[in-house]
Design a protein around this motif. Structure first.
Motif, PDB file in Angstrom:
ATOM      1  N   ILE A  68      61.424 -16.101  37.831  1.00 20.28           N
ATOM      2  CA  ILE A  68      62.416 -16.423  38.853  1.00 20.28           C
ATOM      3  C   ILE A  68      62.411 -15.348  39.942  1.00 20.28           C
TER       4      ILE A  68
ATOM      5  N   GLU B 248      74.952 -13.025  35.745  1.00 18.82           N
ATOM      6  CA  GLU B 248      73.962 -12.256  35.001  1.00 18.82           C
ATOM      7  C   GLU B 248      73.355 -13.098  33.889  1.00 18.82           C
ATOM      8  N   HIS B 249      72.117 -12.763  33.532  1.00 17.53           N
ATOM      9  CA  HIS B 249      71.494 -13.347  32.346  1.00 17.53           C
ATOM     10  C   HIS B 249      71.959 -12.549  31.136  1.00 17.53           C
TER      11      HIS B 249
ATOM     12  N   ASP C 155      73.605 -14.003  41.929  1.00 14.80           N
ATOM     13  CA  ASP C 155      74.524 -12.871  41.952  1.00 14.80           C
ATOM     14  C   ASP C 155      74.608 -12.308  43.377  1.00 14.80           C
TER      15      ASP C 155
ATOM     16  N   SER D 296      62.592  -9.586  38.036  1.00 21.61           N
ATOM     17  CA  SER D 296      62.429 -10.149  36.691  1.00 21.61           C
ATOM     18  C   SER D 296      60.970 -10.071  36.254  1.00 21.61           C
TER      19      SER D 296
ATOM     20  N   SER E  48      74.625 -18.641  32.187  1.00 24.94           N
ATOM     21  CA  SER E  48      74.822 -17.365  32.865  1.00 24.94           C
ATOM     22  C   SER E  48      76.194 -16.787  32.536  1.00 24.94           C
TER      23      SER E  48
ATOM     24  N   CYS F 272      65.730 -12.082  41.518  1.00 27.37           N
ATOM     25  CA  CYS F 272      66.526 -11.419  40.493  1.00 27.37           C
ATOM     26  C   CYS F 272      66.371  -9.902  40.638  1.00 27.37           C
TER      27      CYS F 272
ATOM     28  N   SER G  37      71.090 -12.384  38.161  1.00 29.12           N
ATOM     29  CA  SER G  37      70.535 -13.663  38.605  1.00 29.12           C
ATOM     30  C   SER G  37      70.375 -13.684  40.120  1.00 29.12           C
ATOM     31  N   TRP G  38      69.518 -14.597  40.602  1.00 25.97           N
ATOM     32  CA  TRP G  38      69.383 -14.793  42.045  1.00 25.97           C
ATOM     33  C   TRP G  38      70.686 -15.287  42.667  1.00 25.97           C
TER      34      TRP G  38
ATOM     35  N   SER H 234      64.963 -20.852  36.215  1.00 26.38           N
ATOM     36  CA  SER H 234      66.403 -20.586  36.242  1.00 26.38           C
ATOM     37  C   SER H 234      67.137 -21.174  35.044  1.00 26.38           C
ATOM     38  N   GLN H 235      66.594 -22.247  34.468  1.00 25.07           N
ATOM     39  CA  GLN H 235      67.283 -22.911  33.369  1.00 25.07           C
ATOM     40  C   GLN H 235      66.537 -22.827  32.046  1.00 25.07           C
TER      41      GLN H 235
END
Length: 473
Positions: free
Chosen positions: A82, A46-47, A104, A124, A37, A85, A101-102, A12-13
Motif C-alpha cells: 500500500i 492505524e494498522h 491517517d 510499508s 483499522s 503509509c 494507514s494512508w 488496503s483490505q
C-alpha cells in the motif's frame, strides 16, 4: 526447467500472494484479510499490532501450501505494498508503533519526532522489506507525498529534510524497481514458508504495479483501478508538475511516470458497505439462486435500466481532503426505485465520476483515450464493465488475471532476475486481456446527458453539508 515467480500484493483490505509461472499463469494463491483499522481518535487510522506482516505470513503460507513445484524452481519474489503509509521503526527495525494507514491525517503532514524510540521512518514496503530480508532498503518508487524525494532523480533530496521533518539518516537506502532488495532470511522463511535465500525484488507503489500488471503501456489507454481508492491512470515519460487535473506518480520502470487523475476515496468500500447494508434477505435470495452475493447483485442490477430511473449517487462516503464537509448521498427517489437501483446507482456513479476526472486529465495532457482497462475486484462485474464502456463510449477490457498488482510484482521480479529480458518482453509473455465490452450508443448518449447533471450535484449540496457538518461533524 520452468521458473516460477511470487507476487506479493499487500493492499488496503487484504494481502494476496500469487505464484505465477513465467507465462503469467496462476499456479497457486493465498489471501489473508487485514484486520479492521484502529481509529482511537479522529484523524488517526492505524494498522493494528503487526497486522501487515502477519497477513503476509498467512497469505504466503497458503500460496506455498498449494504450490506443486519444488522450492528451488521459484526464481524470486516481487513485493508490492500500500502506498502513502508511514512506518516508524526502532533501531533494530521493529515497529515503534503501529503502521499509519494512508487514511491517517498524519501522513499528509511533515513527520514530528515525538518518540525517542523511533530511529527510522519508512513506507510499508520499506518495513516489510526489512522483515523479509533484514535490509534497510526500499524501492524509490513508493515515495510520494511528504517525503524528501527528488522526483526527477528518484533519490533523496537533502534540501527537503526540514520541510518534511525527516533527516536523511532516518531513511532507508533507495533502490530502483527491478533491483534486488535482499534475500529472505531464515526467520522470514519460517514465518512465510518462502524458501530461505530467495531474492526479493523492488517494485513500486501499489497503483503503479497494478497498472503494469494490467498491461498499461501506451498513452491512448486509460486504466481505472477499482480499489478502496478508485483512480484512473495513463502513462508517459515526462515528470509533469503543477498540473490541475492530475498528478504525476512514479511508474514501475526507472524514470517513467504515471499520470493519475482525481479519484474516489472509499470507492469499492462503498460497494461493500451497500452490499452488507442490504443484509440477510439478499444473502438468502442469492443462496436460493445458487449464486454468491456479488453475482446475485450483478444479475439484479442488470435488470435495472441505465440511469436507474433518475436515481443518482454521490460517492463522498469519505470526503475529499479539500472538501471535508461533504457526505455521500442518493438523490432522485420517486417510488420507482428499489434496492437494486441503489446498487446500480453506485456503480454508475463510479463510472460517471471517473469519466469526469479522466476527461479533465486528458484535456490537460492533450490526449484522448480510445480504450479503457478496468482492474480490481469490481472488474469482475459484467454490469460494471458494461457501464464503463457505455459511459466512456469506448471499448473496455479487464485483465485475464484478477490480481493485477500481484502479476505486476511478479513481472518486475522476473525482469530483475533475468527470467525475461525487459518489461516489453515480460508484458507480452505474461499479460493478456479478458473479453472486451463495447459501448451501446443509446446508453452512451443517455450517460452523457446524465453526466452533465451528476457533475453539478455537489455545487448545490455543498452548502447543505457545510451546515449539517456543524451539527453532526
Amino acid at each position: 526447467m520452468t521458473r516460477y515467480l511470487v507476487g506479493i500484493d499487500n493492499g488496503s483490505q487484504s494481502t494476496k500472494v500469487t505464484i505465477f509461472d513465467e507465462h503469467g499463469t496462476v499456479i497457486s494463491h493465498g489471501r489473508q484479510a487485514l484486520r479492521p483499522s484502529s481509529t482511537p481518535r479522529p484523524g488517526v487510522v492505524e494498522h493494528p499490532d503487526d497486522d501487515l506482516w502477519d497477513s503476509i505470513g498467512a497469505a504466503c503460507r497458503a500460496a506455498m501450501a498449494g504450490f506443486p513445484g519444488a522450492p528451488e524452481e521459484i526464481a524470486g519474489v516481487g513485493l508490492c505494498t500500500i502506498r502513502f503509509c508511514r512506518a516508524l521503526l526502532r533501531a533494530d527495525g521493529s515497529l515503534a508503533r503501529p503502521v499509519l494507514s494512508w487514511m491517517d491525517e498524519r501522513v499528509s503532514r511533515p513527520y514530528e519526532h515525538e518518540d525517542e524510540a523511533v530511529a527510522r521512518v519508512t513506507t510499508s514496503s520499506g518495513y516489510l522489506t526489512h522483515r523479509l530480508t533484514g535490509e534497510f532498503r526500499d524501492t524509490a518508487a513508493n515515495y510520494q507525498g511528504v517525503w524528501p524525494i527528488d522526483t526527477d532523480t528518484w533519490q533523496w533530496d537533502s534540501s527537503a529534510q526540514r520541510s518534511t521533518g525527516m533527516p536523511l539518516d532516518m531513511l532507508f537506502d533507495l533502490v530502483m524497481p527491478g533491483e534486488v532488495l535482499g534475500r529472505v532470511t531464515p526467520a522470514a522463511a519460517e514465518h512465510t514458508g518462502l524458501p530461505s535465500g530467495l531474492p526479493v525484488v523492488a517494485t513500486a507503489n501499489d497503483k503503479a504495479v497494478e497498472a503494469l500488471g494490467c498491461g498499461l503501456r501506451d498513452p491512448g489507454t486509460l486504466l481505472i483501478s477499482l480499489g478502496t481508492y478508485i483512480t484512473s491512470m495513463t502513462t508517459g515519460e515526462r515528470n509533469i508538475s503543477g498540473a490541475n487535473g492530475f498528478w504525476t506518480n512514479f511508474a514501475c520502470e526507472p524514470h517513467r511516470y504515471l499520470y493519475e487523475s482525481g479519484g474516489i476515496r472509499r470507492g469499492m468500500w462503498t460497494v461493500s458497505w451497500l452490499r452488507d447494508l442490504l443484509g440477510d434477505e439478499v444473502t438468502a435470495r442469492a443462496r436460493e439462486a445458487g449464486l454468491d452475493v456479488e453475482r446475485f447483485l450483478d444479475v439484479q442490477a442488470a435488470q435495472v435500466p441505465p440511469g436507474c430511473d433518475g436515481l443518482m449517487a454521490v460517492l463522498d462516503w469519505l470526503a475529499p481532503v479539500d472538501a471535508p464537509h461533504r457526505k455521500g448521498a442518493f438523490l432522485g427517489f420517486d417510488g420507482r426505485q428499489g434496492r437494486f437501483h441503489l446498487y446500480r446507482a453506485v456503480l454508475e456513479a463510479i463510472a460517471l465520476t471517473m469519466h469526469e476526472h479522466a476527461t479533465t486529465m486528458a484535456a490537460e495532457l492533450g490526449t484522448r483515450f480510445d480504450r479503457v482497462l478496468v482492474s480490481g475486484g469490481g472488474a469482475g462485474s459484467d454490469v460494471m464493465m458494461g457501464i464503463v464502456a457505455d459511459v466512456f463510449g469506448v471499448p473496455a477490457a479487464r485483465p485475464a488475471v484478477n490480481n493485477a498488482a500481484g502479476l505486476g510484482a511478479a513481472l518486475i521480479a522476473g525482469v530483475g532476475l533475468g527470467v525475461h529480458s525487459d518489461v516489453d518482453e515480460a508484458t507480452h509473455a505474461m499479460i493478456s486481456a479478458d473479453t472486451g465490452f463495447r459501448p451501446t450508443p443509446e446508453n452512451t448518449e443517455l450517460y452523457a446527458r446524465q453526466g452533465a447533471v451528476h457533475r453539478d450535484i455537489t455545487h448545490h449540496t455543498d452548502e447543505i453539508f457545510r451546515r449539517s457538518a456543524r451539527i453532526f461533524g
